[in-house]
Design an enzyme around this catalytic site. Structure first.
Site, short mmCIF file in Angstrom:
data_model
loop_
_atom_site.label_atom_id
_atom_site.label_comp_id
_atom_site.label_asym_id
_atom_site.label_seq_id
_atom_site.Cartn_x
_atom_site.Cartn_y
_atom_site.Cartn_z
N ASP A 66 0.83 -1.22 0.00
CA ASP A 66 0.00 0.00 0.00
C ASP A 66 0.86 1.26 0.00
OD1 ASP A 66 0.74 -0.72 2.68
OD2 ASP A 66 -0.79 0.64 3.46
N GLU A 128 0.04 -1.23 5.62
CA GLU A 128 1.16 -0.82 6.47
C GLU A 128 1.02 0.65 6.84
OE1 GLU A 128 5.24 0.64 7.51
OE2 GLU A 128 3.88 1.38 5.99
ZN LIG Z 1 6.85 2.27 3.92
#
Ligand SMILES: [Zn+2]
Length: 377
Positions: A66, A128
């Site tokens: 992401d 993340e």
């Molecule tokens: Zn990163």
């Protein structure tokens, strides 16, 4: 491969399934099967896969799929199309951190051709950037299902330097409920906004204490646990005492500080010092604090396997500490020796016109080739 991965708009709020399917198909075309580990509503997935023999002692290459949003940022080019200019590749995620994963994936034919005697495991995560939410369920499966790897390399942008420590982050939301009243009738209402302001100030004071007791030898910058409030919402009009106020805050802690110590102290302050006064006017008043995400810090390891390996591959003899958090602490918590090392600069991450120097891409390619050679001996 960088071009391909950047082309998927995997801003954290979106599904990353197209990217994951692309990677799975790519690996499949080289005869490598992969495992998806989905989120609860199956709109996103982690993926892990092994190249080489299914034996212990392999290396995990970890990357998040992401990226952060681009809205409101003055981009000069389409963020989801790689544009090469002046020795750089521009695009969202070029540094943070699709290039690392792309370069590693592009080396799969080389891994197969050389014939790895120790495996390389790919570990690609989702979410993340919104609190390292995706990786833990994959790490759990890797620990349970794969022969034990000896090291994990998380390819966050470090300019190919070795980072052996990062801060942890605890993200919280506090909601204050007071009582509405006309703003002239201050003794009939409880202003949630004004209580919220005091609590934010309490958080600021805790940080000031940390700064005052900070240790000059601490490798982080700044060298103490920070507490900041990033979002405040509350109130409906200038002449109404606000019934509700909520604010989002985070604790970025050095490995030796337990973040729950600050949370517990904050909650005790709310319950014992603040609430009793509010309830004299409004018995329904409340202050509720919820933990939204909790990312453990990465502790420097004493002669850690991961650090030793990356030192020998890069020829670098020092390791540093960074103040951003990553999934490395989660891998370490699961018992794996872990460091960060990846191409690109954290300085351009999350920025408009994010880029990676082509020299960094080359350095990462060279690093991967050395790793492959090492694991093929
Ligand atoms: Zn990163």
């Amino acid at each position: 491969m960088i071009d391909k991965l950047i082309g998927f708009d995997t801003v954290s709020r979106n599904s990353n399934m197209e990217l994951i399917d692309f990677v799975a198909d790519y690996l499949e075309s080289h005869g490598i099967s992969s495992t998806r580990v989905f989120n609860d509503d199956k709109t996103k997935a982690n993926l892990y896969a092994t190249v080489g023999p299914m034996i212990e002692g392999g290396i995990v290459l970890s990357g998040h799929t992401d990226v952060v949003p681009v809205e409101g940022q003055p981009w000069s080019t389409d963020p989801f199309t790689v544009v090469e200019k002046d020795g750089r590749l521009y695009g969202r995620g070029t540094s943070d951190m699709k290039s690392f994963s792309a370069i590693a994936l592009s080396k799969v034919p080389e891994m197969i051709e050389k014939g790895l005697s120790s495996p390389i495991h790919f570990a690609l995560s989702y979410d993340e950037e919104v609190g390292c939410i995706g990786a833990p369920r994959m790490i759990e499966q890797i620990a349970a299902n794969l022969p034990r790897p000896r090291a994990v390399i998380v390819g966050e942008p470090t300019m190919m330097d070795i980072v052996s420590a990062h801060k942890g982050i605890l993200t919280l939301v506090t909601t204050v409920t007071g009582r509405e009243a006309h703003s002239s009738l201050v003794e009939d209402g409880v202003s949630a906004v004004m209580v919220g302001a005091k609590l934010i100030s309490y958080i600021t004071d805790m940080m000031a204490e940390n700064k005052a007791r900070s240790d000059a030898d601490c490798p982080f910058s700044p060298p103490y646990t920070t507490l900041t409030c990033g979002v405040v919402n509350g109130g409906t009009a200038g002449n109404i005492i606000a019934r509700e106020c909520s604010f989002m805050w985070d604790i970025r802690h050095i490995p030796e500080d337990d973040p729950m110590m600050f949370v517990n102290r904050f909650i005790a302050h709310c319950d014992e010092e603040v609430l009793p006064g509010l309830r004299k006017i409004a018995p329904e008043a409340s202050i509720v604090t919820e933990i939204r995400s909790n990312v453990p810090a990465l502790n420097p390891e004493d002669s850690g396997e991961a650090e030793m390996l990356v030192r020998s591959l890069t020829g670098k003899n020092t390791a540093s500490a960074v103040s951003y958090a990553a999934e490395a602490g989660q891998f370490q918590q699961a018992g794996f020796s872990t460091v960060l090392c990846g191409p690109g600069s954290i300085g351009v991450a999350h920025q408009p016109n994010e880029y990676i120097d082509i020299a960094q891409v080359k350095a990462a390619e060279e690093f991967m080739s050395k790793l492959i050679d090492r694991l093929s001996q």
